[in-house]
Write a protein that holds these residues in place. Sequence first.
Motif: not given
Length: 164
Positions: A20-26, A64-72
Amino acid sequence: MTTSDYLTYIAGLPRVLAAAATLFRDERGRLLIVEPNYRKGWAVPGGTVESDQGEGPRQAARRETAEEIGLDLPPGRLLAVDWTRGPNRPPIAAYLYDGGVLDAAQLGAIRLQEEELLSWRLVEPGELDRYLLGPLATRVRAALEALGRGDGPVELEDGQPVDV
């Protein structure tokens, strides 16, 4: 059927992995990608679903997002599901969620998991093929298209849309 027979039956069933992954944009529409230190190519924040511990795909994307990039951050809607085959491993059911738009403060708060990641960057959607390998690039593009249309999730096999 006895418990022993049932367990033997279950042990003989095919295995499938899940990710599972999350797609973030700016705010400019660029995509957040991360550079793993354990394989070639870049990725979007995400990883393996720990299903043996009762975790589901949405929970895994958040963890995984919290672990990998520190954003929960809670994942948004499901954008794509991709059934990917690979050599020397069982198939993977890959779930891709909408992470939304990160503001400057959130981008500034990113802290990489140094055990797995070398760096992160924001890339234009047209640059995906330079960074994302295999079906991941087509999965992300399909998810972006679904996001733009306001529909989905998109069903894929090996990164390609399934005709229904």
